[in-house]
Design a protein around this motif. Sequence first.
Motif, PDB file in Angstrom:
ATOM      1  N   ALA A 199     -98.863  58.121  13.453  1.00 51.94           N
ATOM      2  CA  ALA A 199     -97.338  58.650  13.627  1.00 51.94           C
ATOM      3  C   ALA A 199     -96.407  57.885  12.550  1.00 51.94           C
ATOM      4  CB  ALA A 199     -97.325  57.097  14.594  1.00 51.94           C
ATOM      5  N   LEU A 200     -96.113  58.618  11.776  1.00 52.10           N
ATOM      6  CA  LEU A 200     -95.629  58.737  10.754  1.00 52.10           C
ATOM      7  C   LEU A 200     -93.609  59.395  10.827  1.00 52.10           C
ATOM      8  CD1 LEU A 200     -97.932  59.888   7.800  1.00 52.10           C
ATOM      9  CD2 LEU A 200     -97.488  57.764   8.389  1.00 52.10           C
ATOM     10  N   THR A 201     -93.279  59.501  11.876  1.00 52.84           N
ATOM     11  CA  THR A 201     -92.466  60.474  11.709  1.00 52.84           C
ATOM     12  C   THR A 201     -91.141  58.950  12.093  1.00 52.84           C
ATOM     13  OG1 THR A 201     -92.716  61.129  14.098  1.00 52.84           O
ATOM     14  CG2 THR A 201     -92.507  62.677  12.708  1.00 52.84           C
ATOM     15  N   GLY A 202     -90.053  59.556  11.655  1.00 48.82           N
ATOM     16  CA  GLY A 202     -89.163  58.054  12.204  1.00 48.82           C
ATOM     17  C   GLY A 202     -89.133  57.022  10.842  1.00 48.82           C
ATOM     18  N   SER A 203     -90.339  57.375   9.781  1.00 49.93           N
ATOM     19  CA  SER A 203     -90.038  56.864   8.757  1.00 49.93           C
ATOM     20  C   SER A 203     -89.482  56.645   7.753  1.00 49.93           C
ATOM     21  CB  SER A 203     -91.467  55.959   8.832  1.00 49.93           C
ATOM     22  OG  SER A 203     -92.240  56.812   7.592  1.00 49.93           O
ATOM     23  N   ILE A 204     -89.489  56.000   6.617  1.00 52.39           N
ATOM     24  CA  ILE A 204     -88.576  56.625   5.698  1.00 52.39           C
ATOM     25  C   ILE A 204     -89.662  57.886   4.765  1.00 52.39           C
ATOM     26  CG2 ILE A 204     -89.287  54.854   3.911  1.00 52.39           C
ATOM     27  CD1 ILE A 204     -86.019  55.091   3.166  1.00 52.39           C
ATOM     28  N   PHE A 205     -90.980  57.177   4.502  1.00 54.30           N
ATOM     29  CA  PHE A 205     -92.411  58.088   4.248  1.00 54.30           C
ATOM     30  C   PHE A 205     -91.936  59.778   4.786  1.00 54.30           C
ATOM     31  CE2 PHE A 205     -95.892  59.743   4.091  1.00 54.30           C
ATOM     32  CZ  PHE A 205     -96.440  59.734   2.679  1.00 54.30           C
ATOM     33  N   MET A 206     -91.768  59.595   5.660  1.00 55.99           N
ATOM     34  CA  MET A 206     -91.836  61.283   6.519  1.00 55.99           C
ATOM     35  C   MET A 206     -90.519  61.661   5.482  1.00 55.99           C
ATOM     36  SD  MET A 206     -93.954  62.342   8.865  1.00 55.99           S
ATOM     37  CE  MET A 206     -93.932  64.006   8.045  1.00 55.99           C
ATOM     38  N   VAL A 207     -89.406  61.395   5.654  1.00 55.95           N
ATOM     39  CA  VAL A 207     -88.372  62.198   5.555  1.00 55.95           C
ATOM     40  C   VAL A 207     -88.661  62.357   3.929  1.00 55.95           C
ATOM     41  CG1 VAL A 207     -85.589  62.310   4.983  1.00 55.95           C
ATOM     42  CG2 VAL A 207     -87.193  60.564   6.434  1.00 55.95           C
ATOM     43  N   ILE A 208     -89.166  60.643   3.133  1.00 56.82           N
ATOM     44  CA  ILE A 208     -88.889  61.369   1.793  1.00 56.82           C
ATOM     45  C   ILE A 208     -90.047  63.346   2.020  1.00 56.82           C
ATOM     46  CG2 ILE A 208     -90.272  61.011  -0.338  1.00 56.82           C
ATOM     47  CD1 ILE A 208     -89.227  58.482   0.194  1.00 56.82           C
ATOM     48  N   VAL A 209     -90.814  62.613   2.814  1.00 61.68           N
ATOM     49  CA  VAL A 209     -92.378  64.078   2.331  1.00 61.68           C
ATOM     50  C   VAL A 209     -91.815  65.423   3.423  1.00 61.68           C
ATOM     51  CG1 VAL A 209     -94.288  64.876   3.718  1.00 61.68           C
ATOM     52  CG2 VAL A 209     -94.448  62.711   2.448  1.00 61.68           C
ATOM     53  N   ALA A 210     -90.727  65.509   4.090  1.00 67.59           N
ATOM     54  CA  ALA A 210     -89.897  66.579   4.286  1.00 67.59           C
ATOM     55  C   ALA A 210     -89.611  67.512   3.225  1.00 67.59           C
ATOM     56  CB  ALA A 210     -89.320  66.246   5.784  1.00 67.59           C
ATOM     57  N   HIS A 211     -88.003  66.465   2.523  1.00 65.96           N
ATOM     58  CA  HIS A 211     -87.286  67.104   1.714  1.00 65.96           C
ATOM     59  C   HIS A 211     -88.260  67.236   0.606  1.00 65.96           C
ATOM     60  CE1 HIS A 211     -83.635  64.605   3.206  1.00 65.96           C
ATOM     61  NE2 HIS A 211     -84.044  64.748   4.045  1.00 65.96           N
ATOM     62  N   ALA A 212     -89.756  66.902   0.629  1.00 66.92           N
ATOM     63  CA  ALA A 212     -90.166  67.093  -0.828  1.00 66.92           C
ATOM     64  C   ALA A 212     -90.507  68.374  -0.466  1.00 66.92           C
ATOM     65  CB  ALA A 212     -91.190  65.973  -1.342  1.00 66.92           C
ATOM     66  N   LEU A 213     -91.474  68.857   0.662  1.00 61.73           N
ATOM     67  CA  LEU A 213     -91.547  70.183   1.293  1.00 61.73           C
ATOM     68  C   LEU A 213     -90.782  71.368   0.798  1.00 61.73           C
ATOM     69  CD1 LEU A 213     -93.986  69.809   4.526  1.00 61.73           C
ATOM     70  CD2 LEU A 213     -94.114  70.999   2.228  1.00 61.73           C
ATOM     71  N   ILE A 214     -88.924  70.702   1.545  1.00 60.50           N
ATOM     72  CA  ILE A 214     -87.855  72.153   1.419  1.00 60.50           C
ATOM     73  C   ILE A 214     -87.959  71.967  -0.223  1.00 60.50           C
ATOM     74  CG2 ILE A 214     -85.624  71.991   1.692  1.00 60.50           C
ATOM     75  CD1 ILE A 214     -86.443  70.132   4.266  1.00 60.50           C
ATOM     76  N   GLY A 215     -87.898  71.111  -1.174  1.00 64.58           N
ATOM     77  CA  GLY A 215     -87.779  71.344  -2.414  1.00 64.58           C
ATOM     78  C   GLY A 215     -88.272  71.879  -3.581  1.00 64.58           C
ATOM     79  N   LEU A 216     -89.726  71.999  -2.528  1.00 57.21           N
ATOM     80  CA  LEU A 216     -91.452  72.115  -3.550  1.00 57.21           C
ATOM     81  C   LEU A 216     -90.572  73.671  -3.903  1.00 57.21           C
ATOM     82  CD1 LEU A 216     -94.970  71.004  -2.937  1.00 57.21           C
ATOM     83  CD2 LEU A 216     -94.206  73.187  -3.422  1.00 57.21           C
ATOM     84  N   PRO A 217     -90.386  74.817  -3.067  1.00 61.56           N
ATOM     85  CA  PRO A 217     -90.337  76.426  -4.304  1.00 61.56           C
ATOM     86  C   PRO A 217     -89.797  75.930  -4.982  1.00 61.56           C
ATOM     87  CG  PRO A 217     -89.542  75.479  -1.648  1.00 61.56           C
ATOM     88  CD  PRO A 217     -90.033  74.494  -1.961  1.00 61.56           C
ATOM     89  N   PHE A 218     -88.306  75.643  -4.869  1.00 63.23           N
ATOM     90  CA  PHE A 218     -86.785  74.856  -6.023  1.00 63.23           C
ATOM     91  C   PHE A 218     -88.089  74.694  -7.366  1.00 63.23           C
ATOM     92  CE2 PHE A 218     -84.926  75.688  -2.201  1.00 63.23           C
ATOM     93  CZ  PHE A 218     -83.903  76.663  -2.323  1.00 63.23           C
ATOM     94  N   MET A 219     -88.070  73.349  -6.836  1.00 61.81           N
ATOM     95  CA  MET A 219     -89.020  73.232  -8.310  1.00 61.81           C
ATOM     96  C   MET A 219     -90.125  73.501  -9.272  1.00 61.81           C
ATOM     97  SD  MET A 219     -89.287  70.559  -9.912  1.00 61.81           S
ATOM     98  CE  MET A 219     -89.474  68.718 -10.936  1.00 61.81           C
ATOM     99  N   PHE A 220     -90.613  74.433  -8.014  1.00 66.23           N
ATOM    100  CA  PHE A 220     -92.468  74.390  -8.466  1.00 66.23           C
ATOM    101  C   PHE A 220     -91.714  76.167  -9.575  1.00 66.23           C
ATOM    102  CE2 PHE A 220     -95.497  78.064  -8.015  1.00 66.23           C
ATOM    103  CZ  PHE A 220     -96.582  77.559  -8.991  1.00 66.23           C
ATOM    104  N   ARG A 221     -90.652  76.921  -8.991  1.00 63.88           N
ATOM    105  CA  ARG A 221     -90.645  77.842  -9.440  1.00 63.88           C
ATOM    106  C   ARG A 221     -90.087  78.153 -11.011  1.00 63.88           C
ATOM    107  NH1 ARG A 221     -86.209  80.819  -5.651  1.00 63.88           N
ATOM    108  NH2 ARG A 221     -87.466  81.113  -4.544  1.00 63.88           N
ATOM    109  N   ASN A 222     -88.898  77.190 -10.990  1.00 60.77           N
ATOM    110  CA  ASN A 222     -88.409  76.370 -12.267  1.00 60.77           C
ATOM    111  C   ASN A 222     -89.454  76.049 -13.021  1.00 60.77           C
ATOM    112  OD1 ASN A 222     -85.987  76.226 -12.917  1.00 60.77           O
ATOM    113  ND2 ASN A 222     -84.965  75.340 -10.440  1.00 60.77           N
TER     114      ASN A 222
END
Lengths: 264, 283
Positions: free
Chosen positions: A125-148
């Motif tokens: 049960a991780l949703t609702g925690s700040i950790f989950m938000v960080i993971v989600a943002h990391a996932l969204i940003g990952l393609p951009f970071m990886f490509r660069n």
Amino acid sequence: MSRWLYRLLLMFLILYIIVPLLMPVIFSFSIFWQDILPQGFTLRWYEAILTRPKNYSALMVSLIVATGAVLLNFIICVPAAYALNRLETPIGKRLRALSSVLPLVFPPVIVGTALVLAFSRPPLALTGSIFMVIVAHALIGLPFMFRNTLVSFRTIDERTLSEAAASLGATLWQRMRYVIVPNVLPGVLAGALLVFAISIGEFEVTSMVAGFTAQTLPLQLFQQIRNDMRIASAISAFLVYVSVLSFLGMNYLGRKMQGLSQQQ
Amino acid sequence: MSKSKPRYWVEYLFLIPFVGFLSVFELYPLVNMALRSVVETGGGSVSFQYYANILSQPHYRMAVRNSLFFATACSLVGGIGGTFVGYIVPRLPGRYRSLLLSLYSLPMTLSGLVVAFAFIVLLGRNGVLNLIVQRLLGLPRDVYFDVYSWPGLVVVYAFYQIPLMTLTMAAVFGNLDRSLIEAARNLGARPLQVWRYVIIPTLAPGFVAGMSIQFAGMMGAFGTVLALVGGARNLLSVQIYYHISESTYNLPQAAALSVVLVSIIAGVLTLLNLFEKALRPGG
């Protein structure tokens, strides 16, 4: 005649981006805006973000989340880009292709749904925690970071460069310190800025996984657009500043990168 | 040094964080989501009830239809607008070229909510642009461009889509080799042949990649829509959002809707790819 037409067109193309960006900025400095022109000058709405506890804590949460997403992406992407730049095996090729197609087929709304479904029940049960938000943002940003990052390993041809340094007798540490890091850094930093800017403004997935505990600035903005356009204007303007600043930074780094590849 | 076959153990070691993170937080959740859409939790019995719902209930069917139309409309507007701007950019003097490219990469990181805010101020009922046009043309107060309508939403999303396509197409047009076109002309190719066999095949891969990004992005977009009209516009992405986080909380249904959305994107991307292959000369 056609010269003037060209200038007019150029003018229009520039205004097309600048005018919408200016709207929240102008709104945030004016006391009152109901007619064509805004009236008065004030800093009250910015003051409100900093003094109202709810808004201030959202600002802090946003900064923590964005920093976390950048760091996480750094740990994940830099070694992976180094490795995938070198791997000439079928697995390497497949992973490189996959990393460009995955984010296309699975847009943020799907990532958010999948995260909520997977991590909303005990024992995970991780949703609702700040950790989950960080993971989600990391996932969204990952393609951009990886490509660069991958592109910067590619442009400097890290492999040949390292081998040349090694043949001249450079130790692993020296190769890292004087060859790889200074050459790759601008690209990595540009990716980091992009991830930071995306994370600061992200609303869609955040609203799905954040719950009530991890309220970021865009979640506050979403409420304020309905309640109070003036507070909303200050938050919007702040998000515009972050975007513009990170792009100025990326342009600077981009020029540096160009300089690097021309030196060779 | 005697290296007959390169060994990659360091490289594979370096891939562990990447593969590990994506497996736990992307792959596992996606597989789990697909399973949850057909397997009841606890019982373990397979049922396609949630897919049947999408086929039978009018508001789900409407959502699928609206999303298809909306994503197509936005992609077309973005595709045509972006191709046009991307055609102009490489022809500009260097200073303006980099200025325009920087400006047009700004919307990419901009929060959808900021864009919503900006367009409420510009084109809302009391929007600045609406007021200006009304005063200039002497129009009555109830004649204005409605940013909350479907065409209004397309105009708002164009602010993302056109710049995104511009970045792709500016690179594509920048790489278009003029000497290739001249060579074809010198060999006696008619203008139509030059287009069919030289220009279109060179532009097609970039254009198709750009359109894929446009369509996939629009199928999943909902932040700006939500900020502008709430749930008043029935889109697949908005439905998924409401099933995840609002009163109509229904996770398995959200999973099924998500699988449908992903399938639509995958289908359209495949079609676009086939289309690009068909455009290749001799293919």
